[in-house]
Design an enzyme around this catalytic site. Structure first.
Site, PDB file in Angstrom:
ATOM      1  CG  ASP A   1     -21.408  11.359  17.350  1.00  0.00           C
ATOM      2  OD1 ASP A   1     -22.384  10.604  17.516  1.00  0.00           O
ATOM      3  OD2 ASP A   1     -20.506  11.142  16.512  1.00  0.00           O
TER       4      ASP A   1
ATOM      5  CE1 TYR B   1     -22.600  16.568  10.443  1.00  0.00           C
ATOM      6  CE2 TYR B   1     -22.776  15.901   8.144  1.00  0.00           C
ATOM      7  CZ  TYR B   1     -23.206  15.822   9.446  1.00  0.00           C
ATOM      8  OH  TYR B   1     -24.265  14.990   9.767  1.00  0.00           O
TER       9      TYR B   1
ATOM     10  CG  ASP C   1     -15.264  10.671  18.487  1.00  0.00           C
ATOM     11  OD1 ASP C   1     -14.771   9.838  19.289  1.00  0.00           O
ATOM     12  OD2 ASP C   1     -16.485  10.909  18.443  1.00  0.00           O
TER      13      ASP C   1
ATOM     14  NE  ARG D   1     -18.458   9.191  15.463  1.00  0.00           N
ATOM     15  CZ  ARG D   1     -18.865   8.035  15.932  1.00  0.00           C
ATOM     16  NH1 ARG D   1     -18.030   7.255  16.593  1.00  0.00           N
ATOM     17  NH2 ARG D   1     -20.105   7.630  15.764  1.00  0.00           N
TER      18      ARG D   1
END
Length: 238
Positions: free
Chosen positions: A48, A76, A90, A182
């Site tokens: 993203d 992550y 988000d 997310r």
């Protein structure tokens, strides 16, 4: 370098760029370097715009390896804001609801995180590239249309709590392809009997490729511009 036979580049995608932005920049650099007006460049695993980190870019015939490369386990580091939700899960959209956080403590967070390790079902975000009746979910969501997505089975190998504050946690997540961090933030918030959304995300590993092995987009473009290039004979004559 042989961009036509195929090169694989490891990029640290910058904040605010789409994955397409990064691919477009590098495709342009390759086309200028080899003197063509059209060339195939793709990426393995979308990030993203509000995320940074490892992105694998393939050129020429190496684009055939995209499916193989994006199947690698991903790692992550995610910062999750507690006590508020957004429609996109988000910072792309504004806060739409707030929730209490006074009952949350570090021990509770650690206990909740353990429940997400292993095979889980996850409903993708409405603001995602998933298709509904042939249309991208995000295009429908941004028009205010209701989007219903089916849960997908995925695997979370590890979740480690790196930092705890009552209104914000930072976690390290190792997971399979198809995991939406997310959506994980949303689900963690719900499990904490509160709300949550993703406030920062960095992909630190894809398969064996760690972020410390990656080039910035500018560094990669410069490398392409200055590379010694191997060209097929039919293109050398052009």
């Amino acid at each position: 370098m042989n961009f036509i036979a195929g090169e694989i580049l490891y990029i640290d995608k910058p904040l605010g760029w789409t994955s397409f932005d990064a691919v477009k920049r590098l495709r342009g650099a390759v086309m200028r370097r080899i003197g063509v007006k059209k060339f195939k460049v793709g990426h393995a695993g979308t990030l993203d715009p509000l995320a940074t980190g490892v992105m694998i870019v393939c050129t020429g015939k190496a684009t055939k390896r995209i499916e193989e490369l994006q199947a690698g386990v991903k790692e992550y580091v995610a910062t999750i804001a507690l006590g508020a939700t957004t429609p996109s899960f988000d910072l792309e959209t504004k806060i739409d609801a707030t929730y209490p956080v006074d009952h949350i403590d570090r021990a509770m967070v650690e206990d909740v995180l353990k429940t997400f390790v292993g095979r889980i079902e996850q409903v993708p975000p409405a603001y995602s590239a998933c298709k509904v009746d042939g249309k991208r979910a995000y295009s429908m969501a941004r028009k205010g249309k209701e989007v219903e997505l089916k849960p997908k089975v995925l695997v979370i190998d590890e979740i480690e709590l790196l930092d705890y504050k009552q209104t914000e946690i930072t976690v390290r997540v190792v997971c399979s392809k198809g995991t939406y961090i997310r959506a994980l933030a949303r689900d963690i918030g719900a499990a904490l009997r509160s709300g949550a959304h993703l406030s920062a995300l960095r992909r630190t590993r894809v398969g064996d490729i760690t972020v410390d092995r990656c080039l910035s987009v500018d560094e990669a473009a410069d490398m392409i511009a200055n590379a010694e290039v191997e060209m097929p004979e039919d293109l050398q004559c052009n």
